[in-house]
Design an enzyme around this catalytic site. Structure first.
Site, mmCIF file in Angstrom:
data_model
loop_
_atom_site.group_PDB
_atom_site.id
_atom_site.type_symbol
_atom_site.label_atom_id
_atom_site.label_comp_id
_atom_site.label_asym_id
_atom_site.label_seq_id
_atom_site.Cartn_x
_atom_site.Cartn_y
_atom_site.Cartn_z
ATOM 1 N N ARG A 38 -12.036 -0.956 -0.876
ATOM 2 C CA ARG A 38 -11.419 -2.041 -1.651
ATOM 3 C C ARG A 38 -11.869 -3.335 -1.008
ATOM 4 N NH1 ARG A 38 -6.708 -5.136 -1.511
ATOM 5 N NH2 ARG A 38 -5.926 -5.685 -3.582
ATOM 6 N N SER A 106 -2.955 2.362 -10.377
ATOM 7 C CA SER A 106 -1.800 1.693 -9.748
ATOM 8 C C SER A 106 -0.687 1.564 -10.772
ATOM 9 C CB SER A 106 -2.173 0.276 -9.304
ATOM 10 O OG SER A 106 -3.164 0.304 -8.324
ATOM 11 N N LYS A 135 -2.279 -7.516 -0.743
ATOM 12 C CA LYS A 135 -2.757 -7.625 -2.127
ATOM 13 C C LYS A 135 -2.252 -8.940 -2.699
ATOM 14 C CE LYS A 135 -3.020 -4.785 -6.303
ATOM 15 N NZ LYS A 135 -2.652 -3.474 -6.888
HETATM 16 N N1 3NM Z 1 -1.997 -1.848 -3.874
HETATM 17 P P1 3NM Z 1 -0.596 -2.754 3.083
HETATM 18 S S1 3NM Z 1 0.014 -2.644 -2.577
HETATM 19 C C1 3NM Z 1 -3.925 -2.269 -2.360
HETATM 20 O O1 3NM Z 1 1.342 -1.772 -5.113
HETATM 21 C C2 3NM Z 1 -2.491 -2.288 -2.680
HETATM 22 O O2 3NM Z 1 -0.469 -1.149 -6.106
HETATM 23 C C3 3NM Z 1 -0.670 -1.984 -3.968
HETATM 24 O O3 3NM Z 1 -1.549 -2.898 1.825
HETATM 25 C C4 3NM Z 1 0.138 -1.615 -5.140
HETATM 26 O O4 3NM Z 1 -0.528 -1.310 3.444
HETATM 27 C C5 3NM Z 1 -1.494 -2.768 -1.840
HETATM 28 O O5 3NM Z 1 -1.308 -3.562 4.151
HETATM 29 C C6 3NM Z 1 -1.718 -3.307 -0.472
HETATM 30 O O6 3NM Z 1 0.716 -3.345 2.710
HETATM 31 C C7 3NM Z 1 -1.240 -2.366 0.586
#
Ligand code: 3NM
Length: 207
Positions: A38, A106, A135
């Site tokens: 990503r 997602s 994100k």
């Molecule tokens: N997608 P971290 S939250 C790439 O809710 C991504 O669909 C999400 O990163 C969703 O583990 C997210 O650092 C980021 O919080 C997750």
């Protein structure tokens, strides 16, 4: 698709000065089952180079490789699948292009989860469970109550994501998640392998 427990997504902003391949290999040695590329900032040639390197790495270790958003790159490097957001290419269109490859979607609400399942997604993301800065355009946290609802309702594999840390993952597991995904907690760790092992020892208690 092959079942999985721990899913790691690249996030180079969390390991300045360390190579993406080195960090992701450490995560694989720690036991992750899936790696997703990503990258919202690199230009196409750079993205393709990273995708090729990660494809090689994941093949070497027998780990599933998913590309976020870029179907063309996923096809070019023969990734195992793609991951799409709600604003990306519709699932039916993506399916025509990728055939039998994995498609992950997602979701942030039960309606989206049910639709993705009905349309033939191979797995769904469920999040963001907690607040996350990783994100940029993410919606408000869906909280563990959404994890609980999906666990009760959805038949296809789902992976909880968003702000998941070693310190809060027990609550996510208690809500019914048997698969989790993390970016910053894994790739930003000073001990990537140990962090993955610690996640897995908690997840393994659910099986
Ligand atoms: N997608 P971290 S939250 C790439 O809710 C991504 O669909 C999400 O990163 C969703 O583990 C997210 O650092 C980021 O919080 C997750």
């Amino acid at each position: 698709m092959r079942d999985f427990r721990l899913y790691a997504i690249t996030g180079e902003q969390f390991h300045p000065g360390r190579d993406i391949i080195e960090v992701m290999e450490e995560a694989i040695l720690g036991g992750v089952d899936i790696i997703q590329l990503r990258d919202k900032t690199s230009e196409k040639p750079e993205l393709l180079r990273k995708a090729k390197e990660l494809r090689e790495l994941t093949l070497k270790h027998g780990v599933t490789f998913i590309v976020n958003d870029h179907i063309d790159i996923a096809m070019e490097v023969d990734a195992d699948g793609i991951h799409l957001g709600q604003e990306d290419l519709p699932l039916a269109e993506a399916r025509k292009i990728v055939g039998g490859k994995i498609i992950g979607i997602s979701t942030h609400a039960i309606g989206e989860a049910l639709l993705a399942e009905r349309q033939g997604a191979d797995y769904i993301g469920v999040g963001p469970v907690y607040r996350t800065a990783t994100k940029a355009d993410v919606v408000d946290p869906v909280t563990v109550s959404y994890v609980r609802e999906v666990a009760r309702t959805i038949k296809i594999p789902f992976v909880a994501i968003g702000g998941i840390k070693l310190r809060n993952v027990d609550e996510v597991i208690e809500a019914g998640a048997t698969r989790i995904c993390a970016v910053s907690e894994i790739v930003g760790s000073t001990d990537v392998k140990g962090t993955c092992e610690a996640f897995l020892s908690k997840l393994n208690k659910t099986r």
